[in-house]
Design a protein around this motif. Structure first.
Motif, PDB file in Angstrom:
ATOM      1  N   CYS A  16      75.464 -28.532  61.367  1.00 24.29           N
ATOM      2  CA  CYS A  16      75.663 -27.095  61.616  1.00 24.29           C
ATOM      3  C   CYS A  16      77.130 -26.719  61.544  1.00 24.29           C
ATOM      4  CB  CYS A  16      75.103 -26.706  62.991  1.00 24.29           C
ATOM      5  SG  CYS A  16      73.329 -26.531  62.983  1.00 24.29           S
ATOM      6  N   TYR A 215      73.366 -27.278  73.567  1.00 22.36           N
ATOM      7  CA  TYR A 215      73.813 -26.571  72.363  1.00 22.36           C
ATOM      8  C   TYR A 215      73.331 -25.131  72.400  1.00 22.36           C
ATOM      9  CZ  TYR A 215      74.989 -26.449  67.328  1.00 22.36           C
ATOM     10  OH  TYR A 215      75.517 -26.165  66.108  1.00 22.36           O
ATOM     11  N   ASP A 335      67.632 -18.149  69.017  1.00 25.24           N
ATOM     12  CA  ASP A 335      68.504 -19.323  68.979  1.00 25.24           C
ATOM     13  C   ASP A 335      67.704 -20.620  69.147  1.00 25.24           C
ATOM     14  OD1 ASP A 335      71.185 -17.647  69.305  1.00 25.24           O
ATOM     15  OD2 ASP A 335      69.694 -16.898  70.722  1.00 25.24           O
ATOM     16  N   ARG A 336      66.685 -20.550  70.020  1.00 22.74           N
ATOM     17  CA  ARG A 336      65.832 -21.748  70.172  1.00 22.74           C
ATOM     18  C   ARG A 336      65.021 -21.983  68.911  1.00 22.74           C
ATOM     19  NH1 ARG A 336      63.953 -21.857  76.562  1.00 22.74           N
ATOM     20  NH2 ARG A 336      66.098 -21.581  77.301  1.00 22.74           N
ATOM     21  N   LEU A 339      67.327 -23.683  66.444  1.00 16.66           N
ATOM     22  CA  LEU A 339      67.506 -25.111  66.727  1.00 16.66           C
ATOM     23  C   LEU A 339      66.238 -25.893  66.369  1.00 16.66           C
ATOM     24  CD1 LEU A 339      69.228 -27.410  67.808  1.00 16.66           C
ATOM     25  CD2 LEU A 339      68.539 -26.775  70.134  1.00 16.66           C
ATOM     26  N   SER A 343      66.006 -28.847  63.562  1.00 16.83           N
ATOM     27  CA  SER A 343      65.527 -30.183  63.942  1.00 16.83           C
ATOM     28  C   SER A 343      64.287 -30.563  63.131  1.00 16.83           C
ATOM     29  CB  SER A 343      65.150 -30.227  65.430  1.00 16.83           C
ATOM     30  OG  SER A 343      66.124 -29.614  66.207  1.00 16.83           O
TER      31      SER A 343
END
Ligand code: ATP
Length: 463
Positions: A16, A215, A335-336, A339, A343
């Motif tokens: 990132c 994060y 934002d979650r 992420l 992932s």
């Protein structure tokens, strides 16, 4: 997650930063805890995530409409919602190094359940019973004070010109849904919706998180994508079940592996709630909440009716029944999701004997859909043709022109940012091999396979 090692989180964070997806907030000033900035590819990915959500929740749902409400509202909104009085987390401070932590999270780490809905007395009792197991995450000592409550609402002086406004503040919204509740009547009166109908909104929310961590999973300024469906009381649980399933399916349709998602039922319900489930994602640090799906009864509209004095009653046009609609809520963090996406689609594989990092993003989420390369950057005729093709493609899809270093390195870079296609313009394009005049090489990200495609067919092929 395909990478077969347990340091995926570190790799995702490094990718990132390296490729301009996410930067630490205020980095040149040493950072600002709980704050992150999305870089050039990050903002593209975030916008695509929001567009996918909006498409699923508004565009494809005949009974859901959109909204963009103000971030700062009348302060009474937050009194009515209960946030001024009760939007707090249990805080405990290490007496050795003064690090503040969330008591429920420290307990969770030693396998003991507690949550912010418990009374502070109850949490203190549980904390005291487990002090011998709990260590400070910073200094590892075991010398904590008592647990107290800390209100997460962020205060501001917007519209308040007193020198000391702190006793009479406005608030940055702690969640986007309150803006939806206070516009329930407006939407009802100005559009053709009838119960059951939903209002969807994407926007920033702010919480003074005691310990932002993991994060972009827990930030202080973050973005939510929320939908509130207003329903007749007797249909609340039926619609709740439908939305629970729909929201899980949404992630699977996006390309997530089903085994990386699961439901988690809340152990403790707030007094007005009928049901609350989280959709958890298998983040690199384990299964954690990605989205909440809640059956909230008539609490929200009733509270705003009580505090504003404006009736929130709905009259059913067919039966003439009058009632305050109940709410089924779906609420997810951008934002979650970001992420989770990074992932889920981060892979390391071997292509032509070389190990590479590749983001196997679904096409709709990829920041760049196609990269256009001239084979050599010092041949004006190749550059001119590549620029012409870039201009043609960029009118139709998000494209990027890249002439840095050699083609192999450009492929690696585009793989790392998840670009599904790379188009190379070579001498055959210009007619060195007459049979290939006006064709280009299209290289596919996941397989590495290349094919020759006529320029005239490029747009339809890539779209
Ligand atoms: P948690 O238990 O992790 O603190 P929550 O239950 O307080 O989350 P909600 O109030 O239900 O979260 O908010 C809905 C969604 O907003 C969450 O599922 C999450 O995706 C997102 N969210 C909440 N707090 C944060 C945060 N501090 N940073 C990033 N996203 C957040």
């Amino acid at each position: 997650m395909a990478a077969e090692n347990n340091d995926v989180m570190e790799k995702v964070v490094s990718l990132c930063k390296r490729r301009g997806f996410v930067f630490p907030g205020s980095e040149i000033y040493g950072g600002f805890v709980g704050s992150f900035d999305y870089g050039p590819y990050g903002v593209e990915l975030a916008n695509n995530i929001k567009a996918a959500w909006w498409r699923a929740m508004v565009q494809l749902e005949p009974n859901i409409v959109g909204l963009d409400s103000a971030i700062v509202t009348h302060p009474k909104v937050w009194e009515a919602s209960g946030h001024v009085g009760g939007f707090s987390d249990p805080l405990v401070e290490c007496k050795e190094c003064n690090t503040r932590s969330r008591a429920d999270h420290l307990l969770e780490e030693v396998g003991v359940f507690a949550d912010e809905k418990m009374s502070i007395e109850e949490i203190n009792q549980i904390f005291d019973a487990n002090r011998d197991k709990i260590k400070c995450p910073k200094c590892s000592k075991q010398n904590f004070g008592t647990v107290s409550t800390f209100n997460l609402l962020v205060k501001t002086n917007l519209g308040n010109f007193k020198n000391d406004w702190s006793s009479d503040p406005a608030y940055l919204r702690g969640e986007t849904c309150q803006g939806i509740y206070i516009n329930f009547k407006n939407v009802l009166d100005t559009t053709r919706v009838k119960v059951p109908f939903g209002i969807a909104q994407i926007g920033k929310a702010f919480r003074n998180e005691i310990a932002p961590r993991q994060y972009i999973f827990r930030k202080r300024e973050f973005e939510q994508m929320e939908m509130q469906m207003f329903v007749a009381p007797e249909t609340e649980m039926e619609l709740y079940e439908i939305w629970k399933q729909k929201r899980l399916q949404y992630y699977i349709d996006l390309g997530f592996k089903p085994e990386n998602l699961r439901f988690h039922e809340h152990e403790n319900l707030v007094f007005y709630a009928k049901a609350a489930f989280d959709i958890e994602y298998n983040f690199p640090f384990g299964f954690k909440e990605l989205e909440g799906v809640h059956a909230r009864g008539d609490y929200d509209l009733s509270q705003h009716q009580k505090f504003s004095g404006v009736s929130m009653e709905y009259t059913d046009p067919y039966t003439n029944d009058k009632y305050i609609p109940h709410v089924v809520e779906t609420s997810v963090g951008l934002d979650r999701t970001f992420l989770a996406v990074m992932s889920e689609f981060y892979h390391e594989d071997n292509l032509g004997g070389e190990t590479r990092v590749v983001l196997r993003l679904p096409k709709q989420l990829a920041p760049i859909k196609v990269a256009v390369f001239p084979l050599l950057k010092n041949k004006p005729e190749l550059v001119a043709k590549a620029e012409e093709i870039f201009r043609m493609l960029s009118k139709e899809i998000r494209a990027e022109y890249d002439d840095n270093s050699n083609v192999g390195k450009r492929y690696r870079r585009q793989d790392e940012i998840g670009t599904p296609y790379c188009v190379t313009i070579d001498f055959d394009t210009l007619g060195e091999n007459p049979g290939l005049l006006d064709t280009v090489t299209v290289r596919h990200r996941d397989s590495g396979k290349q094919e020759r495609v006529a320029i005239s067919e490029l747009v339809s092929k890539l779209k």
